[in-house]
Write a protein that holds these residues in place. Structure first.
Motif, PDB file in Angstrom:
ATOM      1  N   ALA A 122     -30.141  -0.848   0.863  1.00  0.00           N
ATOM      2  CA  ALA A 122     -31.396  -0.230   0.426  1.00  0.00           C
ATOM      3  C   ALA A 122     -31.362   1.291   0.501  1.00  0.00           C
ATOM      4  CB  ALA A 122     -32.555  -0.751   1.271  1.00  0.00           C
ATOM      5  N   CYS A 123     -30.520   1.841   1.345  1.00  0.00           N
ATOM      6  CA  CYS A 123     -30.617   3.273   1.651  1.00  0.00           C
ATOM      7  C   CYS A 123     -30.269   4.163   0.459  1.00  0.00           C
ATOM      8  CB  CYS A 123     -29.704   3.619   2.821  1.00  0.00           C
ATOM      9  SG  CYS A 123     -29.785   5.377   3.249  1.00  0.00           S
ATOM     10  N   PRO A 124     -31.223   4.968  -0.020  1.00  0.00           N
ATOM     11  CA  PRO A 124     -30.946   5.848  -1.158  1.00  0.00           C
ATOM     12  C   PRO A 124     -30.017   7.003  -0.781  1.00  0.00           C
ATOM     13  CG  PRO A 124     -33.142   6.286  -0.305  1.00  0.00           C
ATOM     14  CD  PRO A 124     -32.606   5.118   0.471  1.00  0.00           C
ATOM     15  N   GLN A 125     -29.824   7.221   0.505  1.00  0.00           N
ATOM     16  CA  GLN A 125     -28.928   8.276   0.967  1.00  0.00           C
ATOM     17  C   GLN A 125     -27.507   7.750   1.175  1.00  0.00           C
ATOM     18  OE1 GLN A 125     -30.661  10.917   0.165  1.00  0.00           O
ATOM     19  NE2 GLN A 125     -30.375  11.996   2.090  1.00  0.00           N
ATOM     20  N   ASP A 126     -27.289   6.507   0.845  1.00  0.00           N
ATOM     21  CA  ASP A 126     -25.981   5.862   1.004  1.00  0.00           C
ATOM     22  C   ASP A 126     -25.455   5.931   2.441  1.00  0.00           C
ATOM     23  OD1 ASP A 126     -25.968   5.170  -1.631  1.00  0.00           O
ATOM     24  OD2 ASP A 126     -24.839   6.935  -2.280  1.00  0.00           O
ATOM     25  N   LEU A 127     -26.352   5.774   3.394  1.00  0.00           N
ATOM     26  CA  LEU A 127     -25.899   5.770   4.787  1.00  0.00           C
ATOM     27  C   LEU A 127     -25.464   4.366   5.170  1.00  0.00           C
ATOM     28  CD1 LEU A 127     -28.775   7.883   6.351  1.00  0.00           C
ATOM     29  CD2 LEU A 127     -26.541   8.648   5.559  1.00  0.00           C
ATOM     30  N   MET A 128     -24.614   4.283   6.192  1.00  0.00           N
ATOM     31  CA  MET A 128     -24.227   2.983   6.720  1.00  0.00           C
ATOM     32  C   MET A 128     -25.238   2.605   7.800  1.00  0.00           C
ATOM     33  SD  MET A 128     -20.185   3.697   6.811  1.00  0.00           S
ATOM     34  CE  MET A 128     -19.550   2.130   7.396  1.00  0.00           C
ATOM     35  N   VAL A 129     -26.390   2.171   7.321  1.00  0.00           N
ATOM     36  CA  VAL A 129     -27.516   1.947   8.235  1.00  0.00           C
ATOM     37  C   VAL A 129     -27.207   0.824   9.235  1.00  0.00           C
ATOM     38  CG1 VAL A 129     -30.014   1.623   8.382  1.00  0.00           C
ATOM     39  CG2 VAL A 129     -29.021   2.669   6.346  1.00  0.00           C
ATOM     40  N   MET A 130     -26.682  -0.289   8.734  1.00  0.00           N
ATOM     41  CA  MET A 130     -26.352  -1.396   9.629  1.00  0.00           C
ATOM     42  C   MET A 130     -25.439  -0.914  10.753  1.00  0.00           C
ATOM     43  SD  MET A 130     -24.149  -4.852   8.895  1.00  0.00           S
ATOM     44  CE  MET A 130     -22.573  -4.037   8.707  1.00  0.00           C
ATOM     45  N   ASP A 131     -24.467  -0.108  10.401  1.00  0.00           N
ATOM     46  CA  ASP A 131     -23.518   0.362  11.409  1.00  0.00           C
ATOM     47  C   ASP A 131     -24.191   1.250  12.451  1.00  0.00           C
ATOM     48  OD1 ASP A 131     -21.906  -0.335   8.914  1.00  0.00           O
ATOM     49  OD2 ASP A 131     -20.341  -0.170  10.435  1.00  0.00           O
ATOM     50  N   TYR A 132     -25.191   2.029  12.021  1.00  0.00           N
ATOM     51  CA  TYR A 132     -25.837   2.864  13.046  1.00  0.00           C
ATOM     52  C   TYR A 132     -26.788   2.052  13.914  1.00  0.00           C
ATOM     53  CZ  TYR A 132     -30.289   4.535  10.613  1.00  0.00           C
ATOM     54  OH  TYR A 132     -31.503   4.682  10.020  1.00  0.00           O
ATOM     55  N   VAL A 133     -27.415   1.019  13.320  1.00  0.00           N
ATOM     56  CA  VAL A 133     -28.260   0.144  14.146  1.00  0.00           C
ATOM     57  C   VAL A 133     -27.382  -0.566  15.188  1.00  0.00           C
ATOM     58  CG1 VAL A 133     -29.714  -1.927  14.133  1.00  0.00           C
ATOM     59  CG2 VAL A 133     -30.031  -0.173  12.379  1.00  0.00           C
ATOM     60  N   ASP A 150     -27.893  12.201   7.575  1.00  0.00           N
ATOM     61  CA  ASP A 150     -28.603  12.523   6.339  1.00  0.00           C
ATOM     62  C   ASP A 150     -29.854  11.688   6.110  1.00  0.00           C
ATOM     63  OD1 ASP A 150     -26.979  14.596   5.514  1.00  0.00           O
ATOM     64  OD2 ASP A 150     -25.476  13.221   4.691  1.00  0.00           O
ATOM     65  N   CYS A 151     -30.287  10.973   7.117  1.00  0.00           N
ATOM     66  CA  CYS A 151     -31.491  10.139   6.958  1.00  0.00           C
ATOM     67  C   CYS A 151     -32.707  11.013   6.705  1.00  0.00           C
ATOM     68  CB  CYS A 151     -31.714   9.285   8.201  1.00  0.00           C
ATOM     69  SG  CYS A 151     -33.318   8.460   8.219  1.00  0.00           S
ATOM     70  N   ILE A 152     -33.515  10.614   5.687  1.00  0.00           N
ATOM     71  CA  ILE A 152     -34.718  11.391   5.383  1.00  0.00           C
ATOM     72  C   ILE A 152     -35.973  10.591   5.701  1.00  0.00           C
ATOM     73  CG2 ILE A 152     -33.601  12.850   3.656  1.00  0.00           C
ATOM     74  CD1 ILE A 152     -34.662  10.959   1.515  1.00  0.00           C
ATOM     75  N   ALA A 153     -35.799   9.520   6.460  1.00  0.00           N
ATOM     76  CA  ALA A 153     -36.944   8.713   6.904  1.00  0.00           C
ATOM     77  C   ALA A 153     -37.822   8.231   5.752  1.00  0.00           C
ATOM     78  CB  ALA A 153     -37.769   9.477   7.928  1.00  0.00           C
ATOM     79  N   CYS A 154     -37.193   7.783   4.691  1.00  0.00           N
ATOM     80  CA  CYS A 154     -37.955   7.288   3.550  1.00  0.00           C
ATOM     81  C   CYS A 154     -38.562   5.927   3.847  1.00  0.00           C
ATOM     82  CB  CYS A 154     -37.064   7.182   2.311  1.00  0.00           C
ATOM     83  SG  CYS A 154     -35.791   5.915   2.458  1.00  0.00           S
ATOM     84  N   GLY A 155     -37.957   5.207   4.786  1.00  0.00           N
ATOM     85  CA  GLY A 155     -38.527   3.934   5.212  1.00  0.00           C
ATOM     86  C   GLY A 155     -38.048   2.720   4.440  1.00  0.00           C
ATOM     87  N   LEU A 156     -37.203   2.900   3.434  1.00  0.00           N
ATOM     88  CA  LEU A 156     -36.805   1.755   2.613  1.00  0.00           C
ATOM     89  C   LEU A 156     -36.032   0.706   3.404  1.00  0.00           C
ATOM     90  CD1 LEU A 156     -36.075   3.672  -0.674  1.00  0.00           C
ATOM     91  CD2 LEU A 156     -37.647   1.735  -0.435  1.00  0.00           C
ATOM     92  N   CYS A 157     -35.205   1.164   4.333  1.00  0.00           N
ATOM     93  CA  CYS A 157     -34.447   0.206   5.146  1.00  0.00           C
ATOM     94  C   CYS A 157     -35.409  -0.654   5.953  1.00  0.00           C
ATOM     95  CB  CYS A 157     -33.478   0.934   6.072  1.00  0.00           C
ATOM     96  SG  CYS A 157     -34.245   2.267   7.026  1.00  0.00           S
ATOM     97  N   ALA A 158     -36.456  -0.024   6.483  1.00  0.00           N
ATOM     98  CA  ALA A 158     -37.393  -0.736   7.341  1.00  0.00           C
ATOM     99  C   ALA A 158     -38.201  -1.758   6.550  1.00  0.00           C
ATOM    100  CB  ALA A 158     -38.325   0.256   8.015  1.00  0.00           C
ATOM    101  N   PRO A 167     -35.115   1.173  11.329  1.00  0.00           N
ATOM    102  CA  PRO A 167     -33.889   1.894  11.679  1.00  0.00           C
ATOM    103  C   PRO A 167     -34.061   3.406  11.838  1.00  0.00           C
ATOM    104  CG  PRO A 167     -33.398   0.219  10.045  1.00  0.00           C
ATOM    105  CD  PRO A 167     -34.889   0.264  10.179  1.00  0.00           C
ATOM    106  N   TYR A 168     -34.840   4.021  10.958  1.00  0.00           N
ATOM    107  CA  TYR A 168     -34.868   5.489  11.001  1.00  0.00           C
ATOM    108  C   TYR A 168     -35.459   6.025  12.293  1.00  0.00           C
ATOM    109  CZ  TYR A 168     -39.680   4.864   9.264  1.00  0.00           C
ATOM    110  OH  TYR A 168     -40.982   4.470   9.103  1.00  0.00           O
ATOM    111  N   GLN A 169     -36.362   5.252  12.902  1.00  0.00           N
ATOM    112  CA  GLN A 169     -36.922   5.716  14.184  1.00  0.00           C
ATOM    113  C   GLN A 169     -35.858   5.680  15.284  1.00  0.00           C
ATOM    114  OE1 GLN A 169     -40.324   3.188  14.911  1.00  0.00           O
ATOM    115  NE2 GLN A 169     -41.697   4.676  13.983  1.00  0.00           N
TER     116      GLN A 169
HETATM  117  S1  SF4 Z   1     -35.094   5.777   6.298  1.00  0.00           S
HETATM  118 FE1  SF4 Z   1     -33.495   4.220   6.111  1.00  0.00          FE
HETATM  119  S2  SF4 Z   1     -33.198   3.984   3.929  1.00  0.00           S
HETATM  120 FE2  SF4 Z   1     -34.296   5.944   4.199  1.00  0.00          FE
HETATM  121  S3  SF4 Z   1     -32.696   7.504   4.349  1.00  0.00           S
HETATM  122 FE3  SF4 Z   1     -33.103   6.845   6.444  1.00  0.00          FE
HETATM  123  S4  SF4 Z   1     -31.608   5.194   6.801  1.00  0.00           S
HETATM  124 FE4  SF4 Z   1     -31.683   5.519   4.592  1.00  0.00          FE
END
Ligand code: SF4
Ligand code: SF4
Ligand code: SF4
Ligand code: FES
Lengths: 227, 138, 264
Positions: A122-133, A150-158, A167-169
């Protein structure tokens, strides 16, 4: 910007619109007559306010993007997710410490992570979110910081996480702990803070305040961004 | 019918779907159980249970859905002692998991990690929290 | 070597027959093992675990993935973002199995300070041995940890509760009930004259060691007994005192070991 004449069809919350190809989702929505009040901010891919979910005709994939960045495609079904319902966890950074269980203590739901990787998809920033969780789960603060920078706290992962993790929190806590306890104070920042306090930039600021808007815009557009 | 009411149970057509669902979800042929009680005598957690594992097996055989209200299914820790001992080759732990899942899949969580005090969260190892979440929440 | 990228296996094998989601985590770990071979980091796709729960979860997921082609297809499609699907080649072994493969004789040769006169009760718990078909040894008559301890020169105390459940994850929401289960095992070991207990699983370690304070409050007759990972005993016997990290254990085993001349 838009290619002469070429139009595409998009569906905003179910309503059909013809919009010029080449526009971003955000501009296309404005073209179609929407006045955006939530779900918009910097327009430059930095603030995370314009989280959007979409599907494209013919594909089962539910995709995520930033409306200010993603260009419309023909047959796009769009909904904006201007806000993620997430509790703001309170902690006093002066009091908590970078201990191995610090993430579990504040976000115990990370123990529900399935390693499904939905967040990364889901991450629009192409982060490895699962790996950071997962790094947070084992208390590896540096890894969380490295992977989430590079997380911008867009919330899409959540919004997409089946384990109901935000995740972003978690990543934000990691970066706060990292700057406070691991990185330590940076000389440059201290120097600059002292300069600000001494009034080194006061005059320049006053000058800026007096500039007419056109001149300000010109300076803004020709500004240098140093990385 | 309340648990353990002692009334005679008849396996009517009405009760079959439940037994079949448990069979499907657990992958175990519950009909094979002949009530020897080996699972119950080896189980280390019977002190905390309201129904013995063999009783749970019998209720599933008879299609008595009320077995889902029992404490036993949440107490079973999947230690697999019964799996090793059952002379009929039934993995009773799989049956217990199927019963838990039938409840958890109806928007139910047995426990809430939100309620754990911070002192506990600081002390508990991840392995305890992860397994607990996987077993007791939907 | 440690896998360069890994995630939590989920700790428990999902038992419901239609469950796919919970197998993703262990399958990802198995894929990382194949990737480590591809990257030339290791020669063989073998992953060694110390934890009984990882061992069980990875091994069972591997078995399921290899034998259930329908589930395999679903897992592959959900894992589409990986560079390639898991090929089913990884082999999951427990450190005890690796040691047994090396040969107990070889282990004895390495011993610099035999654990003489140390009476050790091996504790297997659940998932090193069960379910049948997925353990490191016979589920009812295991010998593997006994063999290791003997190779290290220790005296083995065989307790009947060596594979009884320690209370597992009930320590989170039913900690007193879990403590009672651990108490019974610890008491039996003490009564049978064991100086300490050797085990392999971190959840067993937490329940049987870190929870001894709680156990002492609940059961007045409880005296406390040190609990060590079998690997810590190996380090001691091999003369690698620092590597044993005994300062991490609670209750502290060092006074007892000092008494036996096994600690400085
Ligand atoms: S809030 Fe989640 S989906 Fe959005 S940039 Fe951060 S890690 Fe990626
Ligand atoms: S979406 Fe949620 S459960 Fe899935 S990997 Fe990301 S954090 Fe874990
Ligand atoms: S051990 Fe097997 S056959 Fe005996 S009562 Fe339990 S499930 Fe039935
Ligand atoms: S509006 Fe700020 S990221 Fe899109």
């Amino acid at each position: 910007m838009e290619k002469e004449g070429k139009m595409v069809t998009i569906y905003v919350m179910g309503k059909k619109h013809r919009v010029p190809a080449g526009l971003t989702i955000m501009k296309a929505m404005e073209y179609a007559g929407y006045q955006l009040r939530r779900g918009v901010g910097c327009r430059g891919g930095f603030c995370g306010a314009c989280a959007t979910l979409y599907r494209v005709k013919g594909s089962y994939k539910l995709q995520a993007a930033l409306a200010c960045q993603k260009v419309v495609e023909d047959g796009m079904y769009i909904v904006q997710i201007p806000f993620t319902p997430a509790e703001k966890k309170l902690y006093d950074i002066e009091k908590i410490r970078p201990t191995p269980n610090v993430f579990v203590e504040h976000f115990p739901e990370i123990t529900r992570c399935l390693s499904c990787n939905t967040c990364t998809k889901a991450c629009p920033q192409d982060l490895m979110v699962m790996d950071y969780v997962q790094a947070a789960l084992r208390g590896d603060i540096e890894k969380v910081v490295e992977l989430s920078f590079d997380c911008i706290a867009c919330g899409l992962c959540a919004i997409r996480c089946p384990a109901e993790i935000v995740p972003y929190q978690v990543a934000q806590l990691a970066r706060r702990l990292y700057s406070k306890y691991i990185l330590g104070l940076s000389e440059e920042v201290e120097k600059r803070v002292a300069e600000v306090e001494e009034g080194k930039f006061d005059e320049e600021l006053e000058q800026l305040k007096r500039l007419p808007p056109e001149e300000l815009r010109k300076r803004y557009e020709s500004r240098e961004i140093r990385v | 019918m309340p648990l353990g009411s002692g009334e005679t149970l008849r396996l009517g057509e009405k009760l079959k779907p439940f037994r079949e669902r448990v069979k499907e979800l657990s992958g175990e042929d519950v009909g094979l159980c002949y009530q020897c009680g080996a699972c119950s005598s080896g189980c280390p957690l019977t002190d905390e249970m309201d129904l013995l594992p063999s009783t749970v097996m019998r209720m599933v055989q008879l299609g008595v859905e009320e077995v889902l209200d029992s404490k036993t299914i949440w107490i079973c820790s999947s230690c697999f002692t019964c799996q090793v001992r059952c002379p009929r080759g039934i993995d009773v732990a799989n049956v217990m998991e199927a019963l838990r899942q039938l409840v958890l899949r109806r928007k139910y969580d047995r426990v809430s990690i939100d309620l754990l005090p911070p002192e506990e969260l600081r002390e508990l190892p991840q392995i305890a929290l992860v397994s607990c979440q996987r077993k007791l929440t939907g | 070597m440690e896998l360069p990228r890994w995630n939590c296996c989920g700790t428990v094998h999902a038992l419901a027959k239609d469950d796919v989601m919970h197998h993703l985590a262990p399958v990802r770990v198995l894929l990382r093992v194949e990737e480590a071979v591809e990257a030339g980091l290791v020669d063989e796709p073998r992953v060694v675990t110390l934890c009984a729960m990882c061992y069980n979860t990875l091994k069972r997921a591997n078995h399921l993935y290899r034998n259930d082609s329908d589930k395999r297809r679903v897992i592959e499609s959900i894992m589409e973002k990986e560079n390639r699907p898991y090929g089913g080649k990884a082999e999951v072994i427990h450190l005890l199995e690796l040691l047994s493969e090396l040969g107990w004789g070889k282990i004895s040769e390495r011993v610099e300070r035999p654990l003489e006169e140390l009476r050790v009760a091996p504790y297997y718990g659940c998932l090193l041995l069960r379910p049948r078909g997925f353990g490191v040894d016979d589920p009812e008559e295991p010998r593997i940890m006994e063999n290791l301890l003997e190779a290290l020169g220790a005296e083995v105390v065989d307790i009947p509760f060596k594979s009884r459940c320690c209370g597992a994850y009930h320590t989170v929401f039913m900690k007193e009930e879990a403590a009672e289960l651990s108490y019974k095992i610890l008491r039996q070991a003490s009564e049978m004259g064991a100086d300490l207990i050797a085990l392999s699983c971190p959840l067993c370690m937490f329940n049987m060691a870190d929870r001894q304070g709680l156990i002492g409050r609940l059961f007045r007759d409880f005296k406390g007994i040190p609990v060590l990972y079998f690997t810590q005993l190996m380090a001691l016997a091999f003369g690698l005192e620092e590597e044993a990290h005994l300062e991490e254990n609670n209750p502290d085993p060092r006074p007892l070991l000092r008494e036996r001349g096994l600690w400085r």
